[in-house]
Enzyme design. Structure first.
Site, mmCIF file in Angstrom:
data_model
loop_
_atom_site.group_PDB
_atom_site.id
_atom_site.type_symbol
_atom_site.label_atom_id
_atom_site.label_comp_id
_atom_site.label_asym_id
_atom_site.label_seq_id
_atom_site.Cartn_x
_atom_site.Cartn_y
_atom_site.Cartn_z
ATOM 1 N N LYS A 36 0.838 -1.207 0.000
ATOM 2 C CA LYS A 36 0.000 0.000 0.000
ATOM 3 C C LYS A 36 0.865 1.246 0.000
ATOM 4 O O LYS A 36 1.823 1.340 0.773
ATOM 5 C CB LYS A 36 -0.891 0.013 1.257
ATOM 6 N N ARG A 96 -12.150 7.689 19.661
ATOM 7 C CA ARG A 96 -12.809 8.968 19.435
ATOM 8 C C ARG A 96 -14.318 8.865 19.476
ATOM 9 O O ARG A 96 -15.016 9.774 19.905
ATOM 10 C CB ARG A 96 -12.411 9.539 18.059
HETATM 11 P P1 ADP Z 1 -5.028 2.933 12.139
HETATM 12 O O1 ADP Z 1 -4.719 3.010 10.683
HETATM 13 O O2 ADP Z 1 -4.476 1.720 12.814
HETATM 14 O O3 ADP Z 1 -6.442 3.222 12.555
HETATM 15 P P2 ADP Z 1 -4.281 5.643 12.899
HETATM 16 O O4 ADP Z 1 -2.929 6.167 12.592
HETATM 17 O O5 ADP Z 1 -5.411 6.227 12.135
HETATM 18 O O6 ADP Z 1 -4.124 4.085 12.742
HETATM 19 O O7 ADP Z 1 -4.606 5.786 14.448
HETATM 20 C C1 ADP Z 1 -3.857 5.144 15.444
HETATM 21 C C2 ADP Z 1 -4.618 5.168 16.772
HETATM 22 O O8 ADP Z 1 -4.818 6.517 17.187
HETATM 23 C C3 ADP Z 1 -6.014 4.546 16.708
HETATM 24 O O9 ADP Z 1 -6.268 3.894 17.933
HETATM 25 C C4 ADP Z 1 -6.920 5.750 16.554
HETATM 26 O O10 ADP Z 1 -8.209 5.495 17.048
HETATM 27 C C5 ADP Z 1 -6.192 6.753 17.433
HETATM 28 N N1 ADP Z 1 -6.499 8.140 17.084
HETATM 29 C C6 ADP Z 1 -6.483 8.707 15.858
HETATM 30 N N2 ADP Z 1 -6.829 10.021 15.935
HETATM 31 C C7 ADP Z 1 -7.075 10.275 17.247
HETATM 32 C C8 ADP Z 1 -7.504 11.447 17.974
HETATM 33 N N3 ADP Z 1 -7.749 12.601 17.357
HETATM 34 N N4 ADP Z 1 -7.671 11.333 19.323
HETATM 35 C C9 ADP Z 1 -7.440 10.142 19.935
HETATM 36 N N5 ADP Z 1 -7.052 9.018 19.304
HETATM 37 C C10 ADP Z 1 -6.872 9.069 17.976
#
Ligand code: ADP
Length: 158
Positions: free
Chosen positions: A43, A92
Site C-alpha cells: 500500500k 474517538r
Molecule cells: P489505524 O490506521 O491503525 O487506525 P491511525 O494512525 O489512524 O491508525 O490511528 C492510530 C490510533 O490513534 C487509533 O487507535 C486511533 O483510534 C487513534 N487516534 C487517531 N486520531 C485520534 C484522535 N484525534 N484522538 C485520539 N485518538 C486518535
C-alpha cells in the site's frame, strides 16, 4: 517488577496532535512507549514512512522512554517481538469502538498475553483524523494546526 512496555500502533499518515496526546497521556501508565508505524509494503502512503518516523522521533526527543519503529507484520507479532505486553489505542467515537473491539480480539488471538489499553480522546482533539488532514493537504490547505509542533514546522513534502 516487569517493565510495562506499550506499543502504540497505527498508520500515522500523518501523526497528528490527537496521536501525540495519547502518547503523552500514556506516559502515566507505562514505563516505555514504542510508537509503531505499521506499513503494508503493497500500500502506498501519502507521507513517506521514513520522514514520518524521523519527525515522530524529533517530537519526542526529550522523552527517553518513547521510541519509534516501523514494521510490516501483524501488530500482535510486533508487540511480542518488542516485549510489549500492552497495545495502546485511542478512541474517538463509536465507529472507532466497533473497529477496535474486533481488532483487539484478533490481537489476543495472535498473542494471548497482550492487553489493549484504550484512552478516550481529549474532546478538543476528537475531530482530528489523518484522513481529513491528508484531504486538506492534498488540496493545498494549511494543516499545521492539527500537527505536533515539530511536524508542523517541517514542510512535509509529498
Ligand atoms: P489505524 O490506521 O491503525 O487506525 P491511525 O494512525 O489512524 O491508525 O490511528 C492510530 C490510533 O490513534 C487509533 O487507535 C486511533 O483510534 C487513534 N487516534 C487517531 N486520531 C485520534 C484522535 N484525534 N484522538 C485520539 N485518538 C486518535
Amino acid at each position: 517488577m516487569k517493565k510495562r512496555i506499550a506499543l502504540f500502533p497505527g498508520s500515522f499518515d500523518p501523526f497528528t496532535k490527537g496521536h501525540e496526546d495519547i502518547v503523552l497521556r500514556g506516559l502515566n501508565l507505562f514505563d516505555e512507549i514504542i510508537v509503531g508505524i505499521g506499513h503494508n509494503s503493497n500500500k502506498k502512503r501519502y507521507f513517506p514512512l521514513e520522514t514520518m518516523k524521523a519527525l515522530i522521533d524529533e517530537t519526542f526527543a526529550i522523552y527517553p522512554q518513547i521510541s519509534t519503529v516501523t514494521y510490516d507484520d501483524l501488530t500482535a507479532n510486533m508487540a511480542r517481538q518488542l516485549g510489549a505486553r500492552f497495545l495502546l489505542r485511542g478512541l474517538r467515537n463509536t465507529t472507532d469502538f466497533e473497529y477496535e473491539n474486533s481488532i483487539s480480539q484478533v490481537n489476543r488471538h495472535v498473542y494471548e498475553e497482550v492487553e489493549t489499553i484504550f484512552l478516550i480522546t481529549s474532546p478538543h482533539l476528537a475531530p482530528i483524523s489523518s484522513t481529513i488532514i491528508r484531504e486538506l493537504h492534498r488540496y493545498g490547505h494549511d494543516v499545521d494546526e492539527f500537527l505536533p509542533y515539530k511536524l508542523s514546522k517541517a514542510t512535509i513534502s509529498v
